[in-house]
Design a protein around this motif. Structure first.
Motif, PDB file in Angstrom:
ATOM      1  N   ALA A  11       0.844  -1.190   0.000  1.00  0.00           N
ATOM      2  CA  ALA A  11       0.000   0.000   0.000  1.00  0.00           C
ATOM      3  C   ALA A  11       0.880   1.240   0.000  1.00  0.00           C
ATOM      4  O   ALA A  11       1.882   1.309   0.714  1.00  0.00           O
ATOM      5  CB  ALA A  11      -0.911  -0.004   1.218  1.00  0.00           C
ATOM      6  N   ASN A  12       0.506   2.220  -0.793  1.00  0.00           N
ATOM      7  CA  ASN A  12       1.257   3.476  -0.817  1.00  0.00           C
ATOM      8  C   ASN A  12       0.431   4.651  -0.330  1.00  0.00           C
ATOM      9  O   ASN A  12       0.864   5.800  -0.408  1.00  0.00           O
ATOM     10  CB  ASN A  12       1.802   3.761  -2.229  1.00  0.00           C
ATOM     11  N   ARG A  34      12.013   1.597   4.361  1.00  0.00           N
ATOM     12  CA  ARG A  34      13.285   2.188   3.926  1.00  0.00           C
ATOM     13  C   ARG A  34      14.465   1.316   4.354  1.00  0.00           C
ATOM     14  O   ARG A  34      15.385   1.071   3.562  1.00  0.00           O
ATOM     15  CB  ARG A  34      13.391   3.583   4.522  1.00  0.00           C
ATOM     16  N   ARG A  35      14.445   0.838   5.591  1.00  0.00           N
ATOM     17  CA  ARG A  35      15.549   0.018   6.091  1.00  0.00           C
ATOM     18  C   ARG A  35      15.604  -1.338   5.398  1.00  0.00           C
ATOM     19  O   ARG A  35      16.691  -1.846   5.113  1.00  0.00           O
ATOM     20  CB  ARG A  35      15.413  -0.167   7.610  1.00  0.00           C
ATOM     21  N   THR A  66       6.336   2.588   9.879  1.00  0.00           N
ATOM     22  CA  THR A  66       6.166   1.773   8.674  1.00  0.00           C
ATOM     23  C   THR A  66       7.082   2.255   7.561  1.00  0.00           C
ATOM     24  O   THR A  66       7.743   1.460   6.880  1.00  0.00           O
ATOM     25  CB  THR A  66       4.700   1.816   8.200  1.00  0.00           C
ATOM     26  N   ARG A  67       7.145   3.558   7.376  1.00  0.00           N
ATOM     27  CA  ARG A  67       8.026   4.125   6.351  1.00  0.00           C
ATOM     28  C   ARG A  67       9.492   3.806   6.667  1.00  0.00           C
ATOM     29  O   ARG A  67      10.277   3.490   5.775  1.00  0.00           O
ATOM     30  CB  ARG A  67       7.814   5.638   6.273  1.00  0.00           C
ATOM     31  N   GLU A 121       7.297   3.589   0.405  1.00  0.00           N
ATOM     32  CA  GLU A 121       7.122   4.299   1.673  1.00  0.00           C
ATOM     33  C   GLU A 121       5.750   4.976   1.611  1.00  0.00           C
ATOM     34  O   GLU A 121       5.581   5.997   0.943  1.00  0.00           O
ATOM     35  CB  GLU A 121       8.233   5.315   1.878  1.00  0.00           C
ATOM     36  N   PRO A 122       4.766   4.403   2.280  1.00  0.00           N
ATOM     37  CA  PRO A 122       3.387   4.879   2.109  1.00  0.00           C
ATOM     38  C   PRO A 122       3.190   6.307   2.600  1.00  0.00           C
ATOM     39  O   PRO A 122       3.826   6.750   3.563  1.00  0.00           O
ATOM     40  CB  PRO A 122       2.575   3.885   2.942  1.00  0.00           C
TER      41      PRO A 122
END
Length: 370
Positions: free
Chosen positions: A184-185, A205-206, A200-201, A220-221
């Protein structure tokens, strides 16, 4: 999550713009830009949202989130709606009457206009691959990061458990799995939920940096901030499933009248819309305004010196008229429990296929695909 009723809630008025300004200027500008992108190209977006099956959905849920879900669905945004049955256990020792609560939630979704042909409705417990993402995601965050999450702190403070469970502590990471399993974005959230989405982002990213630096796997939503009006419960407190202070979508007209008749107001007879100084009265005025697509000040002026009695009669009539078609659809769907269960079955299969594909990508990226 719903069939195609003659009149869906998405065809009813959105919340008046003047009652929703609770977000800072910069955030409003970002939200406006995001909204414009959604309107221009809804097919670019995949939205994920959901609810815990801990009770019947009420008017706060409807004007706060459900109406917007239907709007996004009808714009053509691909939507996933989670019935978060596992998350019931984050703050309860036992999930009581869970099966009935899950089906009741689906009935509410169908009644308000969520269409299972366009929106995937599924449960946590049925999508094993989604829950398997929790382990690699947990490896990407520190204990300190989890402990700092303000939403977790608040949930722990209000927990119904004899002791706080590990599931509660890892709740934000589980939510990250909920969002990222389907890539999901776009996630509609209130401002209080932004720390969850930011984690979550961070996880996305990690993971990408550690395991898929060239191609990436997870988006990254973006947060679609809710501009929902604040509706208080009939006791003047936060509207809640468990406090008995909210009109449920499934309530009948008599129950609605009883609840509103007992709503807290104040001692001033002349009705005005002043949320800062008269919150209980203003919340009732706002509810009538939302249900009749009017400015709340116009509603208040129309009642004037009629006092709390006239205010409550106005609100009761407006709410019952607005909810009548929603309740009729809910009653109709409730006669077809097999249909409701089949919606979950198909949604679980659809979500499971998406989760399996994502988990396969994760395994390949982590080189654990043996």
């Amino acid at each position: 999550m719903q069939e195609h009723p003659e009149t869906t809630p998405s065809e009813k008025p959105e919340a008046p713009q003047h009652v929703s300004g609770r977000i800072g200027t910069d955030a409003v500008d970002r939200n406006d830009s995001l909204e414009q992108r959604i309107l221009t190209d809804p097919g670019r977006f995949r939205v994920m949202t959901g609810d815990r099956p801990t009770g019947r959905l009420h008017l706060g849920h409807y004007f706060g989130t459900l109406q917007n879900r239907v709007r996004l669905q009808d714009l053509g945004v691909e939507s996933f709606v989670l019935v978060a049955d596992y998350q019931v256990l984050t703050d309860r020792d036992v999930a009581e009457n869970l099966a009935d609560s899950v089906e009741g939630l689906v009935l509410d979704y169908l009644a308000v206009g969520i269409d299972p042909a366009r929106t995937t409705i599924y449960t946590h417990s049925a999508v094993a691959a989604l829950n398997q993402l929790l382990l690699p995601f947990l490896s990407l965050v520190s204990v300190a990061e989890l402990g700092r999450n303000p939403t977790v702190k608040d949930e722990i403070a209000h927990s119904r458990q004899a002791a706080v469970s590990g599931l509660m502590f890892t709740y934000p990471v589980h939510q990250a799995a909920d969002i990222l399993f389907c890539k999901a974005n776009l996630v509609p959230v209130g401002q209080d939920q932004l720390p969850h989405l930011e984690l979550t982002r961070t996880i996305a990213r990690r993971f990408n940096a550690r395991y898929a630096p060239e191609t990436g796997i997870f988006p990254e939503p973006e947060a679609l901030l809710s501009a929902a009006p604040l509706l208080l419960g009939t006791d003047g407190g936060k509207m809640s499933k468990s406090r008995g202070n909210a009109v449920a979508l499934a309530d009948d007209a008599d129950d609605t009248a009883r609840l509103i008749r007992g709503a807290k107001t104040d001692s001033i007879r002349h009705i005005t819309y002043e949320p800062a100084t008269r919150p209980e009265v203003s919340s009732l005025v706002l509810l009538a305004a939302l249900c009749t697509d009017r400015d709340p000040r116009e509603v208040a002026d129309g009642i004037g010196t009629g006092g709390a009695g006239m205010l409550k009669r106005t609100v009761t009539e407006a709410v019952n008229e607005y909810l009548a078609p929603i309740r009729a659809r809910r009653t109709s769907y409730a006669q077809e429990r097999g249909f409701v269960r089949n919606i979950l079955k198909e949604g679980n299969e659809r979500a499971g296929a998406v989760a399996d594909e994502t988990l396969d990508e994760v395994r390949r990226a982590m080189k654990t695909s043996y």
